[in-house]
Every structure is written in structure tokens, then in C-alpha cells.
Design a protein around this motif. Structure first.
Motif, PDB file in Angstrom:
ATOM      1  N   ASP A  38       0.833  -1.212   0.000  1.00 39.99           N
ATOM      2  CA  ASP A  38       0.000   0.000   0.000  1.00 39.99           C
ATOM      3  C   ASP A  38       0.865   1.260   0.000  1.00 39.99           C
ATOM      4  N   LEU A  39       1.960   1.233   0.731  1.00 43.56           N
ATOM      5  CA  LEU A  39       2.890   2.363   0.748  1.00 43.56           C
ATOM      6  C   LEU A  39       3.532   2.528  -0.622  1.00 43.56           C
ATOM      7  N   ARG A  40       3.972   1.421  -1.198  1.00 41.44           N
ATOM      8  CA  ARG A  40       4.585   1.450  -2.530  1.00 41.44           C
ATOM      9  C   ARG A  40       3.610   2.024  -3.554  1.00 41.44           C
ATOM     10  N   THR A  41       2.354   1.589  -3.503  1.00 39.05           N
ATOM     11  CA  THR A  41       1.337   2.068  -4.425  1.00 39.05           C
ATOM     12  C   THR A  41       1.066   3.558  -4.216  1.00 39.05           C
ATOM     13  N   ALA A  42       0.988   3.989  -2.963  1.00 35.24           N
ATOM     14  CA  ALA A  42       0.727   5.401  -2.658  1.00 35.24           C
ATOM     15  C   ALA A  42       1.856   6.299  -3.172  1.00 35.24           C
ATOM     16  N   ILE A  43       3.095   5.883  -2.969  1.00 35.09           N
ATOM     17  CA  ILE A  43       4.235   6.671  -3.453  1.00 35.09           C
ATOM     18  C   ILE A  43       4.227   6.723  -4.977  1.00 35.09           C
ATOM     19  N   ALA A  44       4.004   5.603  -5.612  1.00 32.50           N
ATOM     20  CA  ALA A  44       3.975   5.554  -7.077  1.00 32.50           C
ATOM     21  C   ALA A  44       2.859   6.437  -7.627  1.00 32.50           C
ATOM     22  N   GLU A  45       1.686   6.371  -7.026  1.00 29.83           N
ATOM     23  CA  GLU A  45       0.554   7.196  -7.468  1.00 29.83           C
ATOM     24  C   GLU A  45       0.868   8.675  -7.292  1.00 29.83           C
ATOM     25  N   HIS A  46       1.423   9.028  -6.145  1.00 25.43           N
ATOM     26  CA  HIS A  46       1.798  10.430  -5.901  1.00 25.43           C
ATOM     27  C   HIS A  46       2.779  10.910  -6.974  1.00 25.43           C
ATOM     28  N   ASN A  47       3.786  10.116  -7.262  1.00 25.32           N
ATOM     29  CA  ASN A  47       4.804  10.525  -8.226  1.00 25.32           C
ATOM     30  C   ASN A  47       4.288  10.559  -9.661  1.00 25.32           C
ATOM     31  N   ARG A  48       3.279   9.751  -9.959  1.00 24.08           N
ATOM     32  CA  ARG A  48       2.661   9.781 -11.296  1.00 24.08           C
ATOM     33  C   ARG A  48       1.793  11.009 -11.480  1.00 24.08           C
ATOM     34  N   THR A  49       1.162  11.478 -10.415  1.00 22.59           N
ATOM     35  CA  THR A  49       0.149  12.534 -10.537  1.00 22.59           C
ATOM     36  C   THR A  49       0.587  13.910 -10.039  1.00 22.59           C
ATOM     37  N   THR A  50       1.759  14.006  -9.430  1.00 24.40           N
ATOM     38  CA  THR A  50       2.219  15.274  -8.880  1.00 24.40           C
ATOM     39  C   THR A  50       3.438  15.754  -9.649  1.00 24.40           C
ATOM     40  N   LYS A  51       3.336  16.939 -10.210  1.00 26.58           N
ATOM     41  CA  LYS A  51       4.450  17.504 -10.958  1.00 26.58           C
ATOM     42  C   LYS A  51       5.537  17.957  -9.991  1.00 26.58           C
ATOM     43  N   SER A  52       6.753  17.564 -10.261  1.00 30.77           N
ATOM     44  CA  SER A  52       7.888  17.939  -9.420  1.00 30.77           C
ATOM     45  C   SER A  52       8.349  19.351  -9.755  1.00 30.77           C
ATOM     46  N   ALA A  53       8.683  20.116  -8.754  1.00 25.84           N
ATOM     47  CA  ALA A  53       9.244  21.451  -8.957  1.00 25.84           C
ATOM     48  C   ALA A  53      10.690  21.367  -9.436  1.00 25.84           C
ATOM     49  N   MET A  54      11.261  20.175  -9.397  1.00 23.51           N
ATOM     50  CA  MET A  54      12.670  19.997  -9.744  1.00 23.51           C
ATOM     51  C   MET A  54      12.834  19.333 -11.115  1.00 23.51           C
ATOM     52  N   SER A  55      12.131  19.827 -12.111  1.00 26.46           N
ATOM     53  CA  SER A  55      12.273  19.292 -13.472  1.00 26.46           C
ATOM     54  C   SER A  55      13.462  19.961 -14.162  1.00 26.46           C
ATOM     55  N   TRP A  56      13.907  19.374 -15.278  1.00 26.11           N
ATOM     56  CA  TRP A  56      14.987  19.999 -16.037  1.00 26.11           C
ATOM     57  C   TRP A  56      14.541  21.355 -16.567  1.00 26.11           C
ATOM     58  N   ALA A  57      13.309  21.447 -17.025  1.00 27.63           N
ATOM     59  CA  ALA A  57      12.824  22.729 -17.551  1.00 27.63           C
ATOM     60  C   ALA A  57      12.877  23.806 -16.467  1.00 27.63           C
ATOM     61  N   ALA A  58      12.416  23.482 -15.262  1.00 25.68           N
ATOM     62  CA  ALA A  58      12.441  24.455 -14.165  1.00 25.68           C
ATOM     63  C   ALA A  58      13.880  24.793 -13.782  1.00 25.68           C
ATOM     64  N   SER A  59      14.753  23.805 -13.796  1.00 30.58           N
ATOM     65  CA  SER A  59      16.170  24.051 -13.479  1.00 30.58           C
ATOM     66  C   SER A  59      16.811  24.987 -14.491  1.00 30.58           C
ATOM     67  N   LEU A  60      16.487  24.812 -15.772  1.00 29.38           N
ATOM     68  CA  LEU A  60      17.042  25.690 -16.800  1.00 29.38           C
ATOM     69  C   LEU A  60      16.554  27.123 -16.634  1.00 29.38           C
ATOM     70  N   VAL A  61      15.299  27.300 -16.294  1.00 30.87           N
ATOM     71  CA  VAL A  61      14.755  28.641 -16.060  1.00 30.87           C
ATOM     72  C   VAL A  61      15.481  29.301 -14.897  1.00 30.87           C
ATOM     73  N   ARG A  62      15.640  28.559 -13.779  1.00 36.16           N
ATOM     74  CA  ARG A  62      16.327  29.123 -12.611  1.00 36.16           C
ATOM     75  C   ARG A  62      17.794  29.420 -12.917  1.00 36.16           C
ATOM     76  N   THR A  63      18.443  28.553 -13.687  1.00 40.83           N
ATOM     77  CA  THR A  63      19.846  28.764 -14.041  1.00 40.83           C
ATOM     78  C   THR A  63      19.995  29.991 -14.933  1.00 40.83           C
ATOM     79  N   ASP A  64      19.130  30.111 -15.935  1.00 39.01           N
ATOM     80  CA  ASP A  64      19.164  31.284 -16.809  1.00 39.01           C
ATOM     81  C   ASP A  64      18.956  32.571 -16.009  1.00 39.01           C
ATOM     82  N   ALA A  65      18.016  32.541 -15.069  1.00 43.64           N
ATOM     83  CA  ALA A  65      17.762  33.722 -14.241  1.00 43.64           C
ATOM     84  C   ALA A  65      18.994  34.065 -13.397  1.00 43.64           C
ATOM     85  N   ALA A  66      19.656  33.053 -12.853  1.00 45.08           N
ATOM     86  CA  ALA A  66      20.856  33.290 -12.045  1.00 45.08           C
ATOM     87  C   ALA A  66      21.965  33.898 -12.901  1.00 45.08           C
TER      88      ALA A  66
END
Length: 94
Positions: A38-66
Motif C-alpha cells: 500500500d505504501l509502494r502504491t501510494a508513493i507511485a501514485e503520488h509521483n505519477r500525478t504530482t508535478k515535481s518542482a525539480m524538473s529539467w525545464a524548471a532548473s534551466l529557467v532558474r539557471t538562466d535567471a541566475a
């Protein structure tokens, strides 16, 4: 993930993953995932449905701004407007 690294900023224990400080710790977390489907399923579901703030696209935006802030402090402008399509094989340094 390995604890004590930057990944700890966005990994929430038991919600979207685990942090291990040693090999034994990692084995312990893996065993827990095997023993608690149940824990494994909950973590997998969360990661499938929740967008991470730490994507490559977001990292590139922050790096360009820096780099933009650094150039402004140095009294310079960046040479061109750099836009990168993540996953398309474009090199942000080119």
C-alpha cells in the motif's frame, strides 16, 4: 535516493520517496517497499500525478535567471535570448 545530497530538498520521506544514508539504509527502505504494497502504491501514485518542482525545464529557467542576475551585477547583458527545448537534444550552452 541518497541522503545528504540536494535531493533531500524535494524528497518527502514516505510521500514521494526515501533518503538513505548508507547501503544498509537503502536495503531497509527497499524491504519496506516490498513488505508494504500500500505504501509502494501510494508513493507511485503520488509521483505519477504530482508535478515535481525539480524538473529539467524548471532548473534551466532558474539557471538562466541566475546567469542574468550575475551578468547584471557585472554590468553586462547576456549575448542573446537563450531558449532551450528540454528533451530535444539542444545544448543550453550553444
Amino acid at each position: 535516493a541518497v541522503g545528504g545530497s540536494g535531493v533531500g530538498v524535494f524528497v518527502t520521506l514516505g510521500r514521494n520517496g526515501f533518503l538513505a544514508m548508507s547501503d544498509a539504509d537503502m536495503v531497509s527502505w527497499f524491504a519496506r517497499l516490498v513488505d508494504e504494497p500500500d505504501l509502494r502504491t501510494a508513493i507511485a501514485e503520488h509521483n505519477r500525478t504530482t508535478k515535481s518542482a525539480m524538473s529539467w525545464a524548471a532548473s534551466l529557467v532558474r539557471t538562466d535567471a541566475a546567469y542574468g542576475r550575475a551578468a547584471a551585477r557585472a554590468g553586462r547583458r547576456l549575448g542573446r535570448n537563450r531558449q532551450v527545448e528540454v528533451g530535444r537534444g539542444h545544448d543550453p550552452a550553444s
